[in-house]
Design an enzyme around this catalytic site. Structure first.
Site, PDB file in Angstrom:
ATOM      1  N   LYS A 163      15.354  -8.314  -2.952  1.00  0.00           N
ATOM      2  CA  LYS A 163      14.106  -9.015  -3.112  1.00  0.00           C
ATOM      3  C   LYS A 163      14.420 -10.346  -2.582  1.00  0.00           C
ATOM      4  CE  LYS A 163      11.101  -6.328  -5.470  1.00  0.00           C
ATOM      5  NZ  LYS A 163       9.902  -6.118  -5.182  1.00  0.00           N
ATOM      6  N   ASP A 191      12.780  -6.558   0.893  1.00  0.00           N
ATOM      7  CA  ASP A 191      11.302  -6.648   0.284  1.00  0.00           C
ATOM      8  C   ASP A 191      10.988  -8.030   0.094  1.00  0.00           C
ATOM      9  OD1 ASP A 191       8.797  -6.372  -0.581  1.00  0.00           O
ATOM     10  OD2 ASP A 191       9.305  -5.414  -2.437  1.00  0.00           O
ATOM     11  N   GLU A 218      10.057  -4.767   4.376  1.00  0.00           N
ATOM     12  CA  GLU A 218       8.870  -4.424   3.498  1.00  0.00           C
ATOM     13  C   GLU A 218       8.038  -5.811   3.361  1.00  0.00           C
ATOM     14  OE1 GLU A 218       7.650  -2.634  -0.814  1.00  0.00           O
ATOM     15  OE2 GLU A 218       9.712  -2.376  -0.213  1.00  0.00           O
ATOM     16  N   ASP A 243       3.658  -2.691   1.788  1.00  0.00           N
ATOM     17  CA  ASP A 243       3.262  -2.417   0.256  1.00  0.00           C
ATOM     18  C   ASP A 243       2.260  -3.235   0.034  1.00  0.00           C
ATOM     19  OD1 ASP A 243       3.662  -2.153  -2.349  1.00  0.00           O
ATOM     20  OD2 ASP A 243       5.513  -3.169  -2.630  1.00  0.00           O
ATOM     21  N   LYS A 267       2.180   3.103  -4.519  1.00  0.00           N
ATOM     22  CA  LYS A 267       2.506   2.878  -5.976  1.00  0.00           C
ATOM     23  C   LYS A 267       1.220   3.317  -6.818  1.00  0.00           C
ATOM     24  CE  LYS A 267       5.673  -0.960  -5.256  1.00  0.00           C
ATOM     25  NZ  LYS A 267       5.544  -2.785  -5.390  1.00  0.00           N
TER      26      LYS A 267
END
Length: 371
Positions: A163, A191, A218, A243, A267
């Site tokens: 992250k 990400d 991402e 995403d 998701k």
């Protein structure tokens, strides 16, 4: 078979350590658990983990939406008629995907239990036998992220999702520090959670990251800037994953038309549950776009639902459902299926979970029954 009762629980899931991403820090995860009971006594469990930055929902709004709108609408309906359930929910309220996901997941759990099969058998059967488990590194100082990665390698992990998204220069240092520490044989996915804002910042970062052999980058830009993703994809060899920018079939149709991504992160909380997730996977497969099933840091319930989708589809190449290994307490027993560096599902009916209602009661902040 008809739905007789809907129980709704607002819970706080305790994390081992705070979860830090570009736009928020989570000391715990707020989740809405749904328990559907049919007239013949079959029980199905569902979950909603909303995110105001992504799904446009808060825990408070989701709890109210389920209590006042969606639960009353589905009482008396057949939980095995997935298309009708979703049509009814969509006619009742526009969007609210995380709230709808809780109902959807519970219906699939009921259907699997009623038929005596795992949910993945309802989705086309099991394709994958096991999936590698990726450890997620929250944002921290470069050396601290590298230290955590080194420790997790000792535990058996072979891939990391980093992250980042606070600042380009600092993020480059974070990624470089982890790569230097873990070596070239460990997979690294990055990400950004929209943190680099635009294509200019992203391309600046990518010029320094091209040599680090990243699996993919991402969502570097704000979620609705599909054109920025098109530009980035055309100017780098690093695969690009969308995403936050892919929520439903309408988003994916635009992504496919513009060739805006190499991969998409599906998701259940973003699209409305298992049923719409399968539609996205089919669309992506027709376009030759690889898929991942991602996480909103759900409990065993939401995580298991995502795994059943992932295990059933060839086009789904990776999973990042790590909620159950991040909690000090969980209401289900999915953690037992994580045998690092892999996860392998059991063959029990429905979601395949045992729910500890004592722990559920302990973690519950509010609850409601709708009949």
């Amino acid at each position: 078979m008809k739905i007789k009762q809907v129980e709704i629980f607002e819970v706080n899931l305790p994390l081992i350590k705070p979860f830090i991403i570009s736009y928020a820090t989570y000391p715990h995860i707020r989740s809405i658990i749904v328990k559907l009971t049919t007239e013949c006594g079959v029980v199905g469990w569902g979950e909603s983990v909303p995110d105001e930055h992504i799904t446009g929902e808060t825990p408070e709004s989701t709890y109210a939406m389920l209590k006042n709108t969606l639960a009353p609408a589905i009482v008396g309906q057949n939980p095995m008629e997935f298309e009708k359930i979703h049509e009814l929910m969509d006619k009742t309220v526009h969007r609210a995907p995380a709230a709808k996901a809780a109902i959807d997941i519970a219906c699939y759990d009921i259907a699997g239990k009623k038929l005596g099969v795992p949910v993945y058998q309802l989705l086309g059967g099991r394709y994958h036998e096991k999936f590698p488990v990726t450890h997620v590194l929250s944002i921290d100082e470069p050396e601290k992220m590298a230290d955590e990665a080194e420790e997790k390698i000792k535990e058996g992990y072979r891939s990391f999702k980093m992250k980042v998204g606070l600042d380009v220069a600092g993020d480059v240092k974070r990624i470089q520090a982890v790569r230097d520490r873990v070596g070239d044989d460990i997979a690294i996915r990055v990400d950004v959670n929209q943190g680099w804002i635009n294509s200019a910042n992203t391309l600046q970062a990518l010029r320094k990251l091209e040599s680090l052999d990243l699996d993919w980058l991402e969502q570097p830009v704000v979620q609705d800037d599909i054109d920025a993703m098109v530009e980035i994809k055309s100017k780098t060899s690093v695969p690009q994953m969308i995403d936050e920018g892919i929520r439903d079939m309408y988003d994916l149709r635009q992504i496919i038309a513009k060739r805006a991504a190499d991969k998409i992160n599906i998701k259940l909380m973003k699209c409305g549950g298992i049923y719409p997730a399968m539609k996205l996977a089919h669309m992506a497969e027709m376009a030759g776009i690889e898929c991942q099933i991602g996480s909103m840091v759900e409990s065993s319930i939401g995580s298991a639902a995502g795994f059943h989708v992932a295990f059933s589809k060839k086009i789904i190449k990776s999973v990042e459902l790590t909620g159950p290994v991040k909690f000090t307490k969980d209401i289900g027993d999915l953690k037992e299926s994580y045998i690092i560096p892999y996860i392998q599902l059991n063959e029990k009916p429905g979601l395949g979970l045992s729910i500890d209602e004592t722990i559920l009661a302990e973690l519950t902040q509010n609850s409601e029954i709708v009949e």
